[in-house]
Design a protein around this motif. Structure first.
Motif, PDB file in Angstrom:
ATOM      1  N   TYR A  32     104.529  28.731  13.844  1.00 34.37           N
ATOM      2  CA  TYR A  32     103.788  27.919  12.869  1.00 34.37           C
ATOM      3  C   TYR A  32     103.993  28.440  11.445  1.00 34.37           C
ATOM      4  O   TYR A  32     103.983  27.673  10.480  1.00 34.37           O
ATOM      5  CB  TYR A  32     102.300  27.921  13.198  1.00 34.37           C
ATOM      6  CG  TYR A  32     101.939  27.280  14.513  1.00 34.37           C
ATOM      7  CD1 TYR A  32     102.565  26.118  14.950  1.00 34.37           C
ATOM      8  CD2 TYR A  32     100.943  27.839  15.327  1.00 34.37           C
ATOM      9  CE1 TYR A  32     102.214  25.533  16.163  1.00 34.37           C
ATOM     10  CE2 TYR A  32     100.590  27.264  16.535  1.00 34.37           C
ATOM     11  CZ  TYR A  32     101.224  26.104  16.951  1.00 34.37           C
ATOM     12  OH  TYR A  32     100.875  25.536  18.145  1.00 34.37           O
ATOM     13  N   ALA A  33     104.152  29.753  11.320  1.00 34.87           N
ATOM     14  CA  ALA A  33     104.367  30.333   9.994  1.00 34.87           C
ATOM     15  C   ALA A  33     105.653  29.802   9.361  1.00 34.87           C
ATOM     16  O   ALA A  33     105.745  29.673   8.135  1.00 34.87           O
ATOM     17  CB  ALA A  33     104.417  31.856  10.088  1.00 34.87           C
ATOM     18  N   TYR A  70      93.785  26.586   4.718  1.00 36.26           N
ATOM     19  CA  TYR A  70      93.615  28.023   4.528  1.00 36.26           C
ATOM     20  C   TYR A  70      92.765  28.581   5.659  1.00 36.26           C
ATOM     21  O   TYR A  70      92.004  27.870   6.314  1.00 36.26           O
ATOM     22  CB  TYR A  70      92.937  28.323   3.196  1.00 36.26           C
ATOM     23  CG  TYR A  70      93.700  27.832   1.991  1.00 36.26           C
ATOM     24  CD1 TYR A  70      94.889  28.433   1.606  1.00 36.26           C
ATOM     25  CD2 TYR A  70      93.229  26.760   1.248  1.00 36.26           C
ATOM     26  CE1 TYR A  70      95.596  27.980   0.505  1.00 36.26           C
ATOM     27  CE2 TYR A  70      93.930  26.294   0.134  1.00 36.26           C
ATOM     28  CZ  TYR A  70      95.114  26.911  -0.224  1.00 36.26           C
ATOM     29  OH  TYR A  70      95.824  26.463  -1.303  1.00 36.26           O
ATOM     30  N   PHE A  71      92.877  29.914   5.821  1.00 32.84           N
ATOM     31  CA  PHE A  71      92.135  30.583   6.881  1.00 32.84           C
ATOM     32  C   PHE A  71      91.262  31.691   6.315  1.00 32.84           C
ATOM     33  O   PHE A  71      91.603  32.337   5.318  1.00 32.84           O
ATOM     34  CB  PHE A  71      93.093  31.195   7.910  1.00 32.84           C
ATOM     35  CG  PHE A  71      93.849  30.187   8.712  1.00 32.84           C
ATOM     36  CD1 PHE A  71      93.310  29.659   9.878  1.00 32.84           C
ATOM     37  CD2 PHE A  71      95.103  29.758   8.299  1.00 32.84           C
ATOM     38  CE1 PHE A  71      94.011  28.721  10.616  1.00 32.84           C
ATOM     39  CE2 PHE A  71      95.809  28.824   9.032  1.00 32.84           C
ATOM     40  CZ  PHE A  71      95.263  28.305  10.194  1.00 32.84           C
ATOM     41  N   LEU A  72      90.156  31.911   6.985  1.00 31.94           N
ATOM     42  CA  LEU A  72      89.386  33.144   6.875  1.00 31.94           C
ATOM     43  C   LEU A  72      89.989  34.087   7.905  1.00 31.94           C
ATOM     44  O   LEU A  72      90.087  33.737   9.087  1.00 31.94           O
ATOM     45  CB  LEU A  72      87.923  32.852   7.167  1.00 31.94           C
ATOM     46  CG  LEU A  72      86.898  33.989   7.275  1.00 31.94           C
ATOM     47  CD1 LEU A  72      85.490  33.403   7.125  1.00 31.94           C
ATOM     48  CD2 LEU A  72      86.967  34.759   8.599  1.00 31.94           C
ATOM     49  N   VAL A 120     100.453  34.863   7.651  1.00 30.50           N
ATOM     50  CA  VAL A 120      99.734  35.555   8.722  1.00 30.50           C
ATOM     51  C   VAL A 120     100.595  36.603   9.429  1.00 30.50           C
ATOM     52  O   VAL A 120     100.143  37.740   9.646  1.00 30.50           O
ATOM     53  CB  VAL A 120      99.141  34.542   9.722  1.00 30.50           C
ATOM     54  CG1 VAL A 120      98.631  35.245  10.977  1.00 30.50           C
ATOM     55  CG2 VAL A 120      98.014  33.759   9.056  1.00 30.50           C
ATOM     56  N   PRO A 121     101.857  36.316   9.811  1.00 29.29           N
ATOM     57  CA  PRO A 121     102.650  37.359  10.483  1.00 29.29           C
ATOM     58  C   PRO A 121     102.820  38.620   9.638  1.00 29.29           C
ATOM     59  O   PRO A 121     102.763  39.746  10.171  1.00 29.29           O
ATOM     60  CB  PRO A 121     103.997  36.670  10.734  1.00 29.29           C
ATOM     61  CG  PRO A 121     103.658  35.222  10.833  1.00 29.29           C
ATOM     62  CD  PRO A 121     102.565  35.019   9.815  1.00 29.29           C
ATOM     63  N   ALA A 122     103.033  38.448   8.330  1.00 31.50           N
ATOM     64  CA  ALA A 122     103.186  39.626   7.460  1.00 31.50           C
ATOM     65  C   ALA A 122     101.894  40.419   7.394  1.00 31.50           C
ATOM     66  O   ALA A 122     101.906  41.667   7.390  1.00 31.50           O
ATOM     67  CB  ALA A 122     103.613  39.177   6.062  1.00 31.50           C
ATOM     68  N   ILE A 123     100.749  39.733   7.346  1.00 28.45           N
ATOM     69  CA  ILE A 123      99.460  40.425   7.337  1.00 28.45           C
ATOM     70  C   ILE A 123      99.271  41.184   8.646  1.00 28.45           C
ATOM     71  O   ILE A 123      98.858  42.356   8.647  1.00 28.45           O
ATOM     72  CB  ILE A 123      98.314  39.419   7.116  1.00 28.45           C
ATOM     73  CG1 ILE A 123      98.412  38.793   5.726  1.00 28.45           C
ATOM     74  CG2 ILE A 123      96.961  40.100   7.290  1.00 28.45           C
ATOM     75  CD1 ILE A 123      97.417  37.666   5.485  1.00 28.45           C
ATOM     76  N   PHE A 124      99.576  40.531   9.768  1.00 28.30           N
ATOM     77  CA  PHE A 124      99.433  41.202  11.058  1.00 28.30           C
ATOM     78  C   PHE A 124     100.291  42.463  11.118  1.00 28.30           C
ATOM     79  O   PHE A 124      99.836  43.514  11.591  1.00 28.30           O
ATOM     80  CB  PHE A 124      99.845  40.246  12.186  1.00 28.30           C
ATOM     81  CG  PHE A 124      98.791  39.232  12.550  1.00 28.30           C
ATOM     82  CD1 PHE A 124      97.573  39.192  11.904  1.00 28.30           C
ATOM     83  CD2 PHE A 124      99.033  38.312  13.556  1.00 28.30           C
ATOM     84  CE1 PHE A 124      96.598  38.255  12.244  1.00 28.30           C
ATOM     85  CE2 PHE A 124      98.072  37.373  13.914  1.00 28.30           C
ATOM     86  CZ  PHE A 124      96.859  37.341  13.254  1.00 28.30           C
ATOM     87  N   ARG A 125     101.534  42.373  10.672  1.00 27.25           N
ATOM     88  CA  ARG A 125     102.419  43.542  10.745  1.00 27.25           C
ATOM     89  C   ARG A 125     101.884  44.688   9.891  1.00 27.25           C
ATOM     90  O   ARG A 125     101.947  45.859  10.294  1.00 27.25           O
ATOM     91  CB  ARG A 125     103.828  43.144  10.302  1.00 27.25           C
ATOM     92  CG  ARG A 125     104.596  42.350  11.366  1.00 27.25           C
ATOM     93  CD  ARG A 125     106.064  42.213  11.018  1.00 27.25           C
ATOM     94  NE  ARG A 125     106.275  41.295   9.898  1.00 27.25           N
ATOM     95  CZ  ARG A 125     106.442  39.985  10.031  1.00 27.25           C
ATOM     96  NH1 ARG A 125     106.385  39.424  11.232  1.00 27.25           N
ATOM     97  NH2 ARG A 125     106.666  39.220   8.977  1.00 27.25           N
TER      98      ARG A 125
END
Length: 557
Positions: A32-33, A70-72, A120-125
């Motif tokens: 999705y990203a 956007y997401f929280l 989101v993937p970059a934040i998770f990493r």
């Protein structure tokens, strides 16, 4: 021709979780990203994303159900314990991906807002690189396990629960056996003598107790289950059991399993919390204990009498000595839990320069820097002024808690964060010498993320018609409390626009100061008045009635 039955909201959620484990959607998030927000499957967006700490964000207008791309994103912080390097990286994430937003929650977590699916993937990493995750911070899972921010440091502490919290987090978070609960599940394990983590409103609340065995003293835990707030508050029930520290993981696993497997809880999302076993399904403490022991395969030892604490202050704000001789901790007050990345970084700098590099979050949406040497306290005080977060706040600033509110939450009816700051400043101006402690909790909707049911003064957001417009307003709840003063606040039939809340709060506090009996706290004052009497005070229809020569002691002229 017969018409097929439409599945209920609860049936839909349960089906979505059965069809695909929410913990297994990381590859989908990566996909999705690359494709963008519009490509996100509705079932993933509304249900499975939550297991990874992601909620769709509101539009900032308080319109329920409104959708913005956007997401929280909530970061899970077991026990609220961080290191300075982790704090700095979270501040970096806030600036790089979240428009500088950074909110502290009442479960010792951090929330970022305006997060795009592309990021989101970059934040998770980044989170994984620093030993953190958003997994299990939301959704139908075991949420962040809380404990006293002074675990291992508090002078009156009987047991350091830090290790237990880490063990429980490893055991429960990401465990497929507990990835499909009826709804969220909250645990606190604390050795704090003031019960600062509110075990009474958790699904599991473990508090330290002691007992004598011959010449020695044994330390164990008392067990409370089924606490929760929302629209039907319920204080946790005390079970007749003495839990040895080594038994805690097995007992916790048994209780979570009971919740997971209990019949009837999945039929209605609004009644899918463990408290409803007591409220609606006829369970009592004896049956619950029997169920635990059946799953353990052995009997637990009987509980021991213990007295819940009655501390006025249970928030660890200010500078105080630790149990380690010559060391102190500093508790900063963060009004409504909102701060900036630069403040977060400055706190990290202070933690490294004056402490051991650790920072701890509290459930009161505040922050603690521990392990400051006594001979450096004055230098620390001076350096801490740059953070612009008080170490000696007013009672109003010290006691304010606020949920996310309509700025970012799509369920909230009212804005809460700026309102809390404005209310605090106004009360400080009007009642500059107010003595004692008063807890004011602000909630944007009935879900009680802001815990208004256990506050001295609880404010629940409502919409109020004012002329041709509909504006933010608040309904009043008075007299809640926890621990030795555990009680659910009373709903007062009184609501006003947000702009008039300070007037009503001032009236009831001035009435309390004028009419209170010797040693009477605000909660006791509320208890000896009817709801109609309290409504009249809030509305200004009844003036304070000073008893004898009593003046408004505690308020400066």
């Amino acid at each position: 021709m017969s018409q097929s039955r439409v599945e209920t909201p609860a049936e839909r959620v349960n089906r979505i979780k059965r069809e695909k484990n929410p913990l297994a959607i990381l590859p989908d998030i990566e996909r999705y990203a690359k494709l963008g927000f519009d490509a996100i499957d509705k079932d993933d967006l509304e249900v499975r994303f939550r297991a990874w700490g992601l909620y769709t964000q509101g539009d900032g207008q308080g319109a329920r159900g409104s959708q913005v791309p956007y997401f929280l994103l909530r970061i899970r912080i077991p026990g609220g314990q961080l290191r300075a390097h982790q704090v700095r990286r979270i501040a970096d994430l806030s600036e790089q991906y979240a428009r500088g937003t950074l909110d502290l929650t009442d479960r010792q977590n951090v929330q970022l807002h305006y997060v795009r699916i592309e990021d989101v993937p970059a934040i998770f990493r980044t989170l994984w690189e620093i030993g953190l995750t958003s997994q299990g911070a939301c959704g139908d899972l075991v949420r962040n396990v809380t404990t006293c921010p002074l675990a291992g440091l508090e002078p009156g502490e009987l047991y350091d629960t830090s290790g237990l919290v880490r063990e429980l987090d490893r055991m429960l978070n990401g465990n497929p056996a507990f990835s499909d609960l009826p709804r969220k599940f909250k645990i606190t394990v604390t050795g704090c003598p003031s019960w600062c983590t509110y075990p009474e409103i958790n699904d599991i609340g473990l508090t330290v107790v002691t007992r004598r065995r011959g010449r020695r003293t044994e330390v164990g835990f008392a067990l409370r289950v089924g606490g929760g707030l929302a629209s039907r508050p319920h204080l946790a029930r005390l079970l007749d059991a003495f839990i040895h520290p080594h038994q805690v993981p097995a007992v916790v696993q048994a209780v979570v399993s009971i919740f997971r497997d209990a019949e009837g809880l999945r039929a209605n999302r609004a009644k899918a919390r463990m408290k409803f076993l007591f409220l609606d399904h006829g369970w009592d403490e004896k049956r619950f204990l029997e169920e635990i022991e059946a799953r353990l395969g052995y009997r637990l030892e009987p509980g021991v009498p213990h007295q819940p604490p009655c501390h006025v202050h249970r928030d660890h704000v200010g500078i105080h000595p630790q149990k380690q001789k010559g060391l102190y901790y500093a508790g900063f007050c963060v009004t409504g839990g909102r701060l900036t990345p630069w403040q977060y970084r400055l706190l990290a700098d202070l933690a490294e320069e004056f402490g051991d590099g650790s920072i701890r979050h509290t459930i009161g949406q505040n922050l603690v820097i521990p392990n400051i040497r006594e001979d450096r306290l004055e230098a620390f005080r001076k350096a801490a002024e740059a953070v612009q977060l008080p170490l000696e706040p007013s009672p109003f600033r010290r006691g304010i808690v606020a949920c996310t509110g309509s700025q970012y939450c799509k369920l909230a009816l009212t804005e809460t964060k700026q309102f809390s700051e404005q209310l605090t400043a106004e009360l400080e101006r009007r009642l500059p010498g107010f003595g004692g402690q008063v807890k004011i909790h602000v909630n944007g909707c009935p879900n009680s993320c802001g815990q208004h049911w256990i506050a001295d003064i609880g404010l629940q957001g409502v919409r109020i018609k004012q002329g041709e417009e509909t504006v933010d307003g608040y309904e009043f709840f008075l007299g809640g409390g926890v621990a030795g003063r555990a009680d659910i606040a009373r709903r007062i039939p009184f609501r006003v626009p947000a702009t008039e809340v300070a007037d009503a709060v001032e009236r009831v506090l001035r009435a309390y100061l004028a009419e209170r009996q010797e040693g009477e706290v605000f909660q006791d004052y509320v208890r000896r008045h009817t709801a109609e009497e309290l409504k009249a005070i809030l509305a200004g229809e009844r003036l304070p009635q000073p008893s004898g020569d009593r003046t408004e002691a505690g308020v400066a002229d």
